[in-house]
Design a protein around this motif. Structure first.
Motif, short mmCIF file in Angstrom:
data_model
loop_
_atom_site.label_atom_id
_atom_site.label_comp_id
_atom_site.label_asym_id
_atom_site.label_seq_id
_atom_site.Cartn_x
_atom_site.Cartn_y
_atom_site.Cartn_z
N LEU A 130 -8.30 -6.77 -8.23
CA LEU A 130 -7.68 -5.56 -8.77
C LEU A 130 -6.26 -5.37 -8.24
O LEU A 130 -5.36 -4.97 -8.97
CB LEU A 130 -8.54 -4.34 -8.44
CG LEU A 130 -9.84 -4.20 -9.23
CD1 LEU A 130 -10.76 -3.17 -8.60
CD2 LEU A 130 -9.53 -3.81 -10.68
N ASP A 131 -6.09 -5.68 -6.97
CA ASP A 131 -4.77 -5.54 -6.36
C ASP A 131 -3.76 -6.48 -7.02
O ASP A 131 -2.64 -6.08 -7.38
CB ASP A 131 -4.86 -5.83 -4.86
CG ASP A 131 -3.63 -5.33 -4.10
OD1 ASP A 131 -2.51 -5.46 -4.61
OD2 ASP A 131 -3.81 -4.84 -2.98
N LEU A 132 -4.16 -7.75 -7.22
CA LEU A 132 -3.26 -8.69 -7.86
C LEU A 132 -2.97 -8.29 -9.31
O LEU A 132 -1.85 -8.46 -9.81
CB LEU A 132 -3.84 -10.10 -7.81
CG LEU A 132 -3.84 -10.79 -6.45
CD1 LEU A 132 -4.54 -12.14 -6.55
CD2 LEU A 132 -2.42 -10.98 -5.92
N ASP A 137 1.90 -4.05 -3.36
CA ASP A 137 3.35 -4.10 -3.52
C ASP A 137 3.91 -2.73 -3.90
O ASP A 137 4.98 -2.32 -3.42
CB ASP A 137 3.72 -5.13 -4.57
CG ASP A 137 3.56 -6.56 -4.07
OD1 ASP A 137 3.43 -6.74 -2.84
OD2 ASP A 137 3.56 -7.48 -4.91
N ALA A 138 3.19 -2.01 -4.77
CA ALA A 138 3.66 -0.68 -5.17
C ALA A 138 3.64 0.29 -4.00
O ALA A 138 4.55 1.12 -3.84
CB ALA A 138 2.80 -0.14 -6.32
N ASP A 139 2.64 0.19 -3.16
CA ASP A 139 2.56 1.06 -1.98
C ASP A 139 3.70 0.76 -1.02
O ASP A 139 4.34 1.68 -0.49
CB ASP A 139 1.21 0.87 -1.29
CG ASP A 139 1.13 1.64 0.02
OD1 ASP A 139 1.06 2.87 -0.02
OD2 ASP A 139 1.19 0.98 1.09
N LEU A 140 3.95 -0.53 -0.77
CA LEU A 140 5.04 -0.89 0.13
C LEU A 140 6.38 -0.42 -0.42
O LEU A 140 7.24 0.07 0.34
CB LEU A 140 5.05 -2.40 0.35
CG LEU A 140 3.85 -2.96 1.14
CD1 LEU A 140 3.88 -4.48 1.13
CD2 LEU A 140 3.85 -2.43 2.56
N ALA A 141 6.58 -0.56 -1.74
CA ALA A 141 7.81 -0.09 -2.35
C ALA A 141 7.98 1.42 -2.19
O ALA A 141 9.08 1.92 -1.92
CB ALA A 141 7.83 -0.48 -3.84
N LEU A 192 8.87 2.18 -8.44
CA LEU A 192 9.16 2.26 -9.88
C LEU A 192 8.09 3.14 -10.52
O LEU A 192 6.89 2.92 -10.34
CB LEU A 192 9.14 0.86 -10.50
CG LEU A 192 10.19 -0.11 -9.97
CD1 LEU A 192 9.98 -1.50 -10.57
CD2 LEU A 192 11.60 0.39 -10.28
N TRP A 193 8.53 4.14 -11.29
CA TRP A 193 7.60 5.12 -11.83
C TRP A 193 7.12 4.72 -13.22
O TRP A 193 7.84 4.12 -14.00
CB TRP A 193 8.26 6.50 -11.87
CG TRP A 193 8.52 7.03 -10.49
CD1 TRP A 193 9.57 6.73 -9.68
CD2 TRP A 193 7.68 7.92 -9.77
NE1 TRP A 193 9.46 7.39 -8.49
CE2 TRP A 193 8.31 8.14 -8.50
CE3 TRP A 193 6.48 8.58 -10.04
CZ2 TRP A 193 7.76 8.98 -7.53
CZ3 TRP A 193 5.95 9.42 -9.07
CH2 TRP A 193 6.58 9.61 -7.83
N GLY A 194 5.85 5.09 -13.50
CA GLY A 194 5.28 4.90 -14.83
C GLY A 194 5.31 3.45 -15.28
O GLY A 194 5.01 2.52 -14.52
N ALA A 195 5.69 3.26 -16.55
CA ALA A 195 5.66 1.92 -17.13
C ALA A 195 6.59 0.95 -16.43
O ALA A 195 6.35 -0.27 -16.42
CB ALA A 195 6.03 2.00 -18.62
N ASP A 196 7.65 1.47 -15.80
CA ASP A 196 8.57 0.58 -15.09
C ASP A 196 7.88 -0.15 -13.94
O ASP A 196 8.31 -1.22 -13.53
CB ASP A 196 9.76 1.37 -14.54
CG ASP A 196 10.68 1.88 -15.64
OD1 ASP A 196 10.62 1.31 -16.76
OD2 ASP A 196 11.43 2.83 -15.40
#
Length: 343
Positions: A121-123, A129-133, A140-144
């Motif tokens: 699920l993470d991959l 990666d989103a948490d670290l960012a 990056l928010w939403g679809a981005d």
């Protein structure tokens, strides 16, 4: 003075301990019903012949010579609590004598399966990666934030190997309505079909899957068999998740396949553990790392002790062990996993 009317249990489970493997009540039961002699693995060869001759059970997986086993005339069962059947004793001699060799390793199937699902699920969704960012203020928010994201639901899933771990992971995937194929040359196709899995060749699993779970044991025949050619056959952007042992993978080839951007990967196991601080996989983008912790839960270790007690009770009544998994004469000598050095 020892109570010679009780069965003698030799305990040498290094790197594990009886306290790790048994709950307090279970350990009290083991000691009440047996004479338990705790020794270091290397001390077994120095035990008196009278002690070796009385031992009915051995908890552990120490290296045992033919001479020592011949002296253990009363031996009923060796309980391997490491999880890997090690090539460190003359199994043929044990089989001829009718001595059981069993492993409690299946207790790890559920916890490893759960972390395997988490890695998948993470991959698929880039959770880590989103948490670290986010922590660094570059989220990056939403679809981005979903440019490379994909669903696990209805995905094509492949298994390389389909033992206890594969079966446990496949059960977790049922709710995702995935299409599952498996390659396991040690199983007849009917076993796979009975588990709702389509039998497939290695090439079909590699080339036809969005996620490939590697859950095969290391044997004398498959060391490093997943290599650059294997990874090149995978779909671009597919995920490879290594959960069994690093020995089945050519790790430099895997690193290069991830570095090139062809696939992403996750692993709970590595060629050397712990890894050197400058090992290239530590900073490899597209590679999710777990420090061989998938199965190392206290609840799993304690299930081992329960299984040992149940099978001892059966054998004390002249019945075969049923809870632990018995080694098979046709396959045990092929096992090549490295022994664990820490829990």
């Amino acid at each position: 003075m020892p109570d010679n009317k009780k069965p003698l249990v030799l305990s040498a489970p290094w790197p594990r301990t009886l306290e790790l493997l048994f709950t307090a009540p279970a350990l009290a039961k083991l000691r009440a019903e047996n004479e338990v002699l705790e020794v270091e693995p290397e001390e077994i060869s120095r035990l008196a012949p009278e002690v070796l001759g009385r031992a009915r059970y051995l908890i552990g997986q120490p290296a045992l010579s033919l001479e020592i086993l011949q002296a253990m005339a009363s031996l009923h069962c060796i309980f391997n609590v490491e999880s890997n059947l090690l090539d460190n004793m003359p199994y043929d001699h044990l089989f001829v004598r009718g001595v059981h060799v069993v492993t409690t390793g299946q207790v790890f199937a559920e916890p490893v399966a759960e972390i395997g699902l988490g890695l998948a699920l993470d991959l698929a969704r880039g959770i880590t990666d989103a948490d670290l960012a986010f922590r660094e203020g570059r989220e990056l928010w939403g679809a981005d934030g979903n440019v490379s994201a994909r669903l696990l639901s209805r995905a094509d899933i492949g298994f390389i190997g389909f033992g206890d771990l594969g079966k446990a992971l496949n059960r977790l995937l049922l709710g995702f309505r995935t299409r599952v194929k498996a390659y396991d040359p040690w199983l007849p196709p009917s076993v796979l079909r009975e588990n709702g899995v389509e039998p497939a060749s290695l090439d079909e699993v590699l080339s036809g899957s969005d996620v490939v779970f590697v859950v095969a044991s290391v044997t004398s025949e498959n060391q490093g068999f997943l290599d650059a050619h294997s990874f090149a056959r995978m779909r671009k952007g597919a995920a490879l998740i290594l959960l069994s042992r690093a020995g089945v993978v050519d790790f430099p080839d895997l690193i290069e396949a991830v570095r090139s951007g062809h696939i992403v990967a996750a692993s709970d196991v590595f060629p050397e553990e712990p890894l050197a601080l400058d090992h290239p996989v530590r900073r490899l983008k597209g590679f999710l790392r777990s420090a061989h912790r998938a199965g190392a839960l206290d609840v799993a270790f304690k299930r081992m002790g329960d299984m040992v007690l149940e099978d001892m009770a059966l054998m004390d009544r002249g019945l075969p062990p049923m809870r632990c998994k018995r080694a098979e004469r046709e396959t045990v000598s092929r096992m090549r996993s490295k022994p664990v050095e820490r829990n």
